[in-house]
Design a protein around this motif. Structure first.
Motif, PDB file in Angstrom:
ATOM      1  N   GLY A 181      26.336  40.616 -42.625  1.00  0.00           N
ATOM      2  CA  GLY A 181      26.203  39.574 -43.790  1.00  0.00           C
ATOM      3  C   GLY A 181      24.998  39.826 -44.531  1.00  0.00           C
ATOM      4  O   GLY A 181      24.843  41.005 -45.184  1.00  0.00           O
ATOM      5  N   ASP A 182      24.324  38.843 -44.786  1.00  0.00           N
ATOM      6  CA  ASP A 182      23.185  38.860 -45.899  1.00  0.00           C
ATOM      7  C   ASP A 182      21.939  39.546 -45.580  1.00  0.00           C
ATOM      8  O   ASP A 182      20.854  39.138 -45.502  1.00  0.00           O
ATOM      9  N   THR A 183      22.236  41.001 -45.421  1.00  0.00           N
ATOM     10  CA  THR A 183      20.913  41.864 -44.811  1.00  0.00           C
ATOM     11  C   THR A 183      19.993  42.264 -45.911  1.00  0.00           C
ATOM     12  O   THR A 183      18.912  42.868 -45.635  1.00  0.00           O
ATOM     13  N   ALA A 184      20.774  42.135 -47.421  1.00  0.00           N
ATOM     14  CA  ALA A 184      19.717  42.749 -48.276  1.00  0.00           C
ATOM     15  C   ALA A 184      18.312  42.348 -48.585  1.00  0.00           C
ATOM     16  O   ALA A 184      17.072  43.173 -48.644  1.00  0.00           O
ATOM     17  N   THR A 185      18.061  41.216 -47.874  1.00  0.00           N
ATOM     18  CA  THR A 185      16.554  40.708 -47.826  1.00  0.00           C
ATOM     19  C   THR A 185      15.760  41.152 -46.951  1.00  0.00           C
ATOM     20  O   THR A 185      14.372  40.917 -46.977  1.00  0.00           O
ATOM     21  N   LEU A 186      16.313  41.662 -45.780  1.00  0.00           N
ATOM     22  CA  LEU A 186      15.658  42.245 -44.722  1.00  0.00           C
ATOM     23  C   LEU A 186      14.967  43.563 -44.962  1.00  0.00           C
ATOM     24  O   LEU A 186      15.481  44.496 -45.504  1.00  0.00           O
ATOM     25  N   GLN A 187      13.596  43.431 -44.558  1.00  0.00           N
ATOM     26  CA  GLN A 187      12.681  44.730 -44.688  1.00  0.00           C
ATOM     27  C   GLN A 187      12.728  45.628 -43.318  1.00  0.00           C
ATOM     28  O   GLN A 187      12.807  45.025 -42.427  1.00  0.00           O
ATOM     29  N   ILE A 188      12.912  46.862 -43.838  1.00  0.00           N
ATOM     30  CA  ILE A 188      13.108  47.655 -42.646  1.00  0.00           C
ATOM     31  C   ILE A 188      11.907  47.538 -41.852  1.00  0.00           C
ATOM     32  O   ILE A 188      11.752  47.800 -40.531  1.00  0.00           O
ATOM     33  N   GLU A 189      10.696  47.818 -42.417  1.00  0.00           N
ATOM     34  CA  GLU A 189       9.388  47.634 -41.638  1.00  0.00           C
ATOM     35  C   GLU A 189       9.530  46.364 -40.728  1.00  0.00           C
ATOM     36  O   GLU A 189       9.001  46.536 -39.627  1.00  0.00           O
ATOM     37  N   ASP A 190       9.889  45.377 -41.224  1.00  0.00           N
ATOM     38  CA  ASP A 190       9.680  44.046 -40.386  1.00  0.00           C
ATOM     39  C   ASP A 190      10.679  44.099 -39.110  1.00  0.00           C
ATOM     40  O   ASP A 190      10.454  43.803 -38.017  1.00  0.00           O
ATOM     41  N   MET A 191      11.938  44.873 -39.468  1.00  0.00           N
ATOM     42  CA  MET A 191      12.726  44.838 -38.522  1.00  0.00           C
ATOM     43  C   MET A 191      12.353  46.098 -37.258  1.00  0.00           C
ATOM     44  O   MET A 191      12.629  45.873 -36.357  1.00  0.00           O
ATOM     45  N   GLU A 192      11.894  46.919 -37.927  1.00  0.00           N
ATOM     46  CA  GLU A 192      11.132  48.042 -36.852  1.00  0.00           C
ATOM     47  C   GLU A 192      10.263  47.509 -36.119  1.00  0.00           C
ATOM     48  O   GLU A 192       9.748  48.034 -35.050  1.00  0.00           O
ATOM     49  N   ALA A 193       9.451  46.510 -36.411  1.00  0.00           N
ATOM     50  CA  ALA A 193       8.316  45.893 -35.552  1.00  0.00           C
ATOM     51  C   ALA A 193       8.740  45.100 -34.673  1.00  0.00           C
ATOM     52  O   ALA A 193       8.026  44.471 -33.754  1.00  0.00           O
ATOM     53  N   LEU A 194       9.984  44.680 -34.338  1.00  0.00           N
ATOM     54  CA  LEU A 194      10.725  43.820 -33.519  1.00  0.00           C
ATOM     55  C   LEU A 194      10.738  44.397 -32.151  1.00  0.00           C
ATOM     56  O   LEU A 194      10.566  45.663 -32.036  1.00  0.00           O
ATOM     57  N   PRO A 195      10.478  43.502 -30.996  1.00  0.00           N
ATOM     58  CA  PRO A 195      10.653  44.106 -29.885  1.00  0.00           C
ATOM     59  C   PRO A 195      11.889  44.945 -29.588  1.00  0.00           C
ATOM     60  O   PRO A 195      12.960  44.589 -29.995  1.00  0.00           O
ATOM     61  N   CYS A 196      11.679  46.246 -28.897  1.00  0.00           N
ATOM     62  CA  CYS A 196      12.846  47.141 -28.396  1.00  0.00           C
ATOM     63  C   CYS A 196      13.388  47.864 -29.364  1.00  0.00           C
ATOM     64  O   CYS A 196      14.133  48.949 -29.070  1.00  0.00           O
ATOM     65  N   VAL A 197      12.982  47.582 -30.639  1.00  0.00           N
ATOM     66  CA  VAL A 197      13.752  48.662 -31.557  1.00  0.00           C
ATOM     67  C   VAL A 197      12.871  49.816 -32.025  1.00  0.00           C
ATOM     68  O   VAL A 197      11.807  49.693 -32.088  1.00  0.00           O
ATOM     69  N   GLU A 198      13.765  50.886 -31.990  1.00  0.00           N
ATOM     70  CA  GLU A 198      13.014  52.294 -32.115  1.00  0.00           C
ATOM     71  C   GLU A 198      13.394  52.447 -33.700  1.00  0.00           C
ATOM     72  O   GLU A 198      12.394  52.998 -34.193  1.00  0.00           O
ATOM     73  N   ARG A 199      14.329  52.187 -34.058  1.00  0.00           N
ATOM     74  CA  ARG A 199      14.854  52.922 -35.406  1.00  0.00           C
ATOM     75  C   ARG A 199      15.649  51.768 -36.157  1.00  0.00           C
ATOM     76  O   ARG A 199      16.458  51.022 -35.570  1.00  0.00           O
TER      77      ARG A 199
END
Ligand code: PEP
Ligand code: MN
Length: 377
Positions: free
Chosen positions: A50-68
């Motif tokens: 969906g609308d993923t363009a606004t998501l920042q890689i660093e923010d998503m990488e900081a979420l629990p369980c996320v490695e990459r």
């Protein structure tokens, strides 16, 4: 966008719950969870659609369980190669590895005919320590009056012979979901003496309902043949159908294009696309020289066209060869004119080994070339 979680992330952990709760609050974004169950660990990937363009890689990488986190900008979300994409380019099935870096040979009968012929073929492969073959039980034929394959009746004895000769993987075309059920049943009845790679033929590359059914198939890997009259992009999207439904163990098969521009070959040989498919996707690439060339024509230097195009595909990095052999081509029920003879098997393997060796040398040469500083630097 793909979130690759740490290996063996527990679905019932608090961390995972927090992650999923966060993702479900993202606006206009759907999630799809895929588990890659390996022999040593399970890898979970979460696809954000969906609308993923606004998501920042660093923010998503900081979420629990996320490695990459991999941002998917191009097509072929699951099977494609994306920027900074370190996802695997190989899979294992029944003890055989299929990868963009190795080569498996599937020599065998275009169509199963007699137990004697199947046994001669499998014994020859076993004697050469080759664990894979091709054996068609369901044959899609242009002419309704042509032999349509023995269908499910031959499966038990074909599988038993495969077990006897340590054949681990049989590439077998299916044209309907009932065929997949029949293969499952026959393997069960015979005690799983071998494995099957479901082949989707060129006539069914865009049979989307078949693709969806086989995409949901948890056990068998798939060889998807390129559609003979559609673009490469359309065929790669067909492969993506399989993966989007969950089955990512897909090998992509080149088998020539239908056009009289390829005459006198049966199809226009398209093996220059081997490296292209490897660049665009993570799928191992198969070549089918038999259905591409369709004859036993020979060049003035004594080399068959089938051998020439095989070498062309292998020297360009092909990972699998699907090739028709027959103990008695004149009596083959399907595609006898293009079949190689059993006394050509060693010669064929030796010729393939020359091309593979040349490919490996080319890869090593390219590596040293990249490592050298540019002359004018
Ligand atoms: C085959 O491999 O037997 C076959 C029919 O191939 P294709 O679908 O490429 O024609
Ligand atoms: Mn055939």
């Amino acid at each position: 966008m793909i979130l690759i979680l740490r290996a063996d992330t527990e679905k019932n952990s608090e961390e995972y719950r927090v992650l999923m709760a966060h993702l479900s609050n993202l606006k206009n974004i759907r999630t799809r969870v895929h588990d890659e169950v390996g022999t040593r660990q399970t890898l979970t990937e979460i696809y954000l659609v969906g609308d993923t363009a606004t998501l920042q890689i660093e923010d998503m990488e900081a979420l629990p369980c996320v490695e990459r986190v991999v941002r998917v900008s191009e097509e072929y979300r699951v099977l494609g190669r994306h920027h900074d994409d370190k996802r695997p380019t190989s899979f294992d099935y029944n003890g055989v590895r299929f990868g963009q870096d190795n080569l498996n040979i599937f020599a065998g009968l275009c169509a199963v005919d007699t137990p004697q012929h199947v046994e001669i073929m499998m014994r020859a492969l076993h004697e050469r320590a080759l664990p894979c073959t091709r054996m068609g039980a369901y044959k899609p034929r242009t002419n309704p009056y042509s032999f349509q394959g023995h269908g499910k009746s031959c499966l038990p004895w074909v599988f038993e012979l495969a077990g006897k000769y340590a054949i681990k993987v049989i590439a077998m075309e299916v044209t309907h979901d009932s065929h997949v059920r029949e293969i499952h049943e026959a393997l069960e009845v015979t005690g799983y003496p071998t494995g099957v790679m479901l082949q989707i033929g060129t006539r069914n590359t865009q049979n989307f309902e078949l693709l969806k059914v086989i995409g949901r198939e948890p056990e068998f890997p798939v060889l998807l043949k390129r559609g003979f009259g559609i673009t490469l992009e359309e065929s790669l999207n067909a492969a993506e159908y399989l993966a989007s439904e969950g089955n990512r163990r897909v090998v992509f098969g080149l088998r020539g294009m239908k056009t009289n521009m390829g005459d006198p070959h049966r199809n226009f040989v398209d093996f220059s696309h081997v490296p292209v498919v490897k660049r665009l996707t993570r799928m191992p690439v198969c070549i089918d020289p038999s259905h591409s060339v369709g004859t036993r024509d020979v060049t003035p230097n004594g080399i068959l066209d089938v051998f020439h195009v095989t070498a062309q595909g292998v020297i360009a990095g092909a990972n699998m060869i699907l090739v028709d052999f027959h103990p008695d081509p004149a009596r083959a029920l399907v595609d006898g004119p293009q079949a190689l003879r059993m006394d050509e098997l060693d010669y064929f393997l030796e010729d393939v080994a020359i091309a593979r060796d040349a490919y490996e040398k080319r890869v090593a040469l390219a590596r040293t070339h990249r490592e050298q500083p540019a002359a004018d630097a």
